[in-house]
Design a protein around this motif. Structure first.
Motif, mmCIF file in Angstrom:
data_model
loop_
_atom_site.group_PDB
_atom_site.id
_atom_site.type_symbol
_atom_site.label_atom_id
_atom_site.label_comp_id
_atom_site.label_asym_id
_atom_site.label_seq_id
_atom_site.Cartn_x
_atom_site.Cartn_y
_atom_site.Cartn_z
ATOM 1 N N ILE A 91 0.830 -1.204 0.000
ATOM 2 C CA ILE A 91 0.000 0.000 0.000
ATOM 3 C C ILE A 91 0.857 1.243 0.000
ATOM 4 N N LYS A 92 1.833 1.300 0.877
ATOM 5 C CA LYS A 92 2.622 2.503 1.034
ATOM 6 C C LYS A 92 3.808 2.569 0.074
ATOM 7 N N ASP A 93 4.083 1.434 -0.612
ATOM 8 C CA ASP A 93 5.141 1.415 -1.615
ATOM 9 C C ASP A 93 6.465 1.881 -1.025
ATOM 10 N N TYR A 94 6.838 1.289 0.072
ATOM 11 C CA TYR A 94 8.091 1.666 0.702
ATOM 12 C C TYR A 94 9.211 0.658 0.446
ATOM 13 N N GLY A 95 8.938 -0.303 -0.431
ATOM 14 C CA GLY A 95 9.972 -1.274 -0.713
ATOM 15 C C GLY A 95 10.033 -2.331 0.380
ATOM 16 N N THR A 96 11.015 -3.242 0.267
ATOM 17 C CA THR A 96 11.189 -4.297 1.251
ATOM 18 C C THR A 96 11.923 -3.761 2.446
ATOM 19 N N PRO A 97 11.317 -3.792 3.637
ATOM 20 C CA PRO A 97 11.896 -3.128 4.780
ATOM 21 C C PRO A 97 13.205 -3.730 5.248
ATOM 22 N N THR A 98 13.427 -5.018 4.977
ATOM 23 C CA THR A 98 14.637 -5.641 5.472
ATOM 24 C C THR A 98 15.857 -5.300 4.630
ATOM 25 N N GLN A 99 15.683 -4.691 3.464
ATOM 26 C CA GLN A 99 16.812 -4.392 2.604
ATOM 27 C C GLN A 99 17.655 -3.252 3.162
ATOM 28 N N GLY A 100 17.006 -2.260 3.754
ATOM 29 C CA GLY A 100 17.732 -1.145 4.334
ATOM 30 C C GLY A 100 18.555 -0.374 3.323
ATOM 31 N N LYS A 101 17.978 -0.049 2.170
ATOM 32 C CA LYS A 101 18.723 0.657 1.124
ATOM 33 C C LYS A 101 18.119 2.018 0.787
ATOM 34 N N THR A 102 17.079 2.432 1.497
ATOM 35 C CA THR A 102 16.425 3.693 1.190
ATOM 36 C C THR A 102 17.194 4.855 1.779
ATOM 37 N N SER A 103 17.399 5.890 0.989
ATOM 38 C CA SER A 103 18.157 7.049 1.443
ATOM 39 C C SER A 103 17.341 7.903 2.405
ATOM 40 N N PHE A 104 18.003 8.850 3.041
ATOM 41 C CA PHE A 104 17.348 9.760 3.979
ATOM 42 C C PHE A 104 16.268 10.570 3.271
ATOM 43 N N THR A 105 16.594 11.131 2.104
ATOM 44 C CA THR A 105 15.642 11.976 1.376
ATOM 45 C C THR A 105 14.413 11.195 0.943
ATOM 46 N N LYS A 106 14.605 9.987 0.419
ATOM 47 C CA LYS A 106 13.475 9.178 -0.024
ATOM 48 C C LYS A 106 12.596 8.767 1.149
ATOM 49 N N THR A 107 13.228 8.509 2.290
ATOM 50 C CA THR A 107 12.454 8.138 3.468
ATOM 51 C C THR A 107 11.605 9.308 3.941
ATOM 52 N N VAL A 108 12.161 10.523 3.879
ATOM 53 C CA VAL A 108 11.383 11.717 4.237
ATOM 54 C C VAL A 108 10.186 11.849 3.310
ATOM 55 N N PHE A 109 10.418 11.658 2.005
ATOM 56 C CA PHE A 109 9.310 11.759 1.048
ATOM 57 C C PHE A 109 8.252 10.698 1.326
ATOM 58 N N ASN A 110 8.694 9.453 1.610
ATOM 59 C CA ASN A 110 7.750 8.386 1.907
ATOM 60 C C ASN A 110 6.958 8.680 3.177
ATOM 61 N N GLY A 111 7.636 9.262 4.169
ATOM 62 C CA GLY A 111 6.945 9.621 5.396
ATOM 63 C C GLY A 111 5.908 10.705 5.182
ATOM 64 N N LEU A 112 6.263 11.697 4.370
ATOM 65 C CA LEU A 112 5.309 12.760 4.038
ATOM 66 C C LEU A 112 4.123 12.195 3.269
ATOM 67 N N ASN A 113 4.408 11.242 2.393
ATOM 68 C CA ASN A 113 3.338 10.612 1.630
ATOM 69 C C ASN A 113 2.380 9.869 2.554
ATOM 70 N N ALA A 114 2.936 9.241 3.587
ATOM 71 C CA ALA A 114 2.106 8.521 4.542
ATOM 72 C C ALA A 114 1.240 9.470 5.361
ATOM 73 N N LEU A 115 1.776 10.649 5.684
ATOM 74 C CA LEU A 115 1.048 11.617 6.502
ATOM 75 C C LEU A 115 0.118 12.505 5.677
ATOM 76 N N SER A 116 0.298 12.505 4.365
ATOM 77 C CA SER A 116 -0.536 13.343 3.496
ATOM 78 C C SER A 116 -1.707 12.520 2.990
#
Length: 426
Positions: free
Chosen positions: A24-49
């Motif tokens: 649903i949130k399209d955050y990728g596979t959580p166990t990979q741990g490859k998401t950058s700081f900026t992308k994580t901020v965008f994903n978090g904003l997407n979750a809160l928006s």
């Protein structure tokens, strides 16, 4: 029921929910741990928006100017409980999802309660999508109505049925990953809606003329419940955390996400209240002049997101419902019947309770505040110790405050829904 390598108990029903929540949130596979700081901020904003951006002006109008303080209080409390979720995951690396936190704290009952809250919230939010689509489409095309077998169906009800029929085929899909890319547009959509509303007020003759009330005490429960609905992204925080390449920066991610989203919500609430005052609708798009270009942009932007997210957000509820009948889960006809009945049930609720604002108030008071504030605090009390004694009092105080708000907000929203339903039936 089986036990995984981490030692946590796994239940097929709830494990499916976690998998689909990641889709649903399209955050990728959580166990990979490859998401950058900026992308994580965008994903978090997407979750809160989300659709909360439409209702914050109504929330401010319900409680008056002083109620604006409450959105900052709710934001701070939600930010703090986000940090508590992070501490729970740091305390036990085996925790990979929000239900895992409940299981770690209170066993099978904790996992079941958290998953139930999440599925119920998703079901009602998706039902709210139908109400919102019906309201806005009726605002654009007020003359449209349907007639079948001599029975005339009103315009708003007609659009609820039409939208449900359009979205029903997507509910039959099992692989929704392609749709998840379409749905990850919350941040851009929120920006477009805010910009469009400002443009309409500035250049289309509406202006900012209303002074408003300083405080409306009777509307405070409604205001704080709607504010709580805006911060209901906590179930995806574990996914965000585990997707990060540098997990020690997660606190900064939360801070930026809550800061930017709160600024957006507060700005939208202020301009909407100044534009329409006490006459504001639960969805600000219903106040915009339908014939204006920028009004149409705002309304169409509002309509697109629910259309793309409906099946994605309903899928965990589908999995939960189908898991009650394990012998028939692989039967294609059984799946079609179950999923069709789920959509029909939501259509009936949308037709019987056509009050978007009141439904969002109910979700915010009973579900969002519980899932985002009360439950993280309770789990943290059970799982972790405290760095200083005063923090325990802070957590307990936060729990008590959230429970009080939930009780008054739930009571207020239920009374409003019942009263409005009785008026319509008369």
């Amino acid at each position: 029921m089986e036990q995984c390598e981490s030692g946590l108990l796994r239940y097929p029903l709830l494990e499916n929910y976690n998998d689909e929540l990641e889709v649903i949130k399209d955050y990728g596979t959580p166990t990979q741990g490859k998401t950058s700081f900026t992308k994580t901020v965008f994903n978090g904003l997407n979750a809160l928006s989300g659709v909360g951006i439409l209702s914050v002006p109504y929330a401010l109008a319900s409680g008056g100017w002083l109620s604006l303080i409450l959105i900052f209080i709710v934001a701070i409390a939600a930010f703090y409980t986000g940090l508590l979720i992070k501490r729970c995951m740091e305390d036990d690396p085996r925790i990979k999802s929000y239900p895992d936190i409940g299981e770690r704290a209170f066993g099978k009952i904790g996992r079941t309660i958290i998953s139930t809250f999440m599925c119920t919230e998703l079901y009602l939010v998706v039902t709210g999508f139908l109400i919102m689509e019906g309201d806005n489409l009726h605002n654009l095309f007020p003359e449209l109505s349907l007639e079948a077998s001599g029975i005339k169906i009103g315009g708003r009800e007609s659009f609820v049925l039409i939208v449900a029929l359009i979205m029903l085929p997507t509910v039959y899909l099992d692989d929704l990953r392609s749709l998840s890319y379409i749905s990850a547009t919350g941040v851009i959509a929120s920006f477009i809606i805010i910009a469009s509303v400002v443009r309409v007020a500035t250049f289309d003759g509406i202006g900012f003329h209303y002074k408003g009330e300083l405080v409306v005490w009777s509307g405070i429960p409604t205001a704080v419940s709607l504010y709580g609905f805006c911060y209901c992204a906590h179930p995806v925080f574990p996914t965000l955390y585990h997707s990060m390449e540098k997990k020690h920066h997660f606190s900064k991610v939360l801070l930026l996400c809550f800061l930017y989203s709160t600024i957006g919500y507060a700005f939208m609430a202020i301009i909407g209240y100044l534009m329409f005052g006490p006459n504001i609708n639960p969805q600000i798009t219903l106040n915009l002049p339908a014939g204006k270009l920028w009004s149409k942009i705002a309304i169409y932007t509002t309509l697109v997101n629910p259309l793309s997210k409906y099946a994605l957000m309903l899928q965990p509820v589908v999995n939960a419902t189908e898991s009650w009948f394990p012998k028939f889960r692989k039967n294609i006809y059984f799946k079609i019947i179950i999923r069709t009945l789920l959509v029909i049930s939501q259509v009936l609720i949308a037709l019987i309770v056509p009050f978007f604002g009141y439904l969002m108030t109910l979700i915010g008071a009973f579900l969002s505040l519980s899932a985002s504030i009360t439950i993280p605090c309770l789990c943290y009390l059970k799982i972790s110790g405290f760095s200083f004694k005063g923090e325990k009092l802070l957590v307990i105080g936060t729990i008590l405050l959230s429970i009080i708000i939930a009780i008054f907000g739930t009571y207020t929203s239920l009374v409003q829904i019942i009263n409005e339903t009785l008026v319509i039936t008369k």
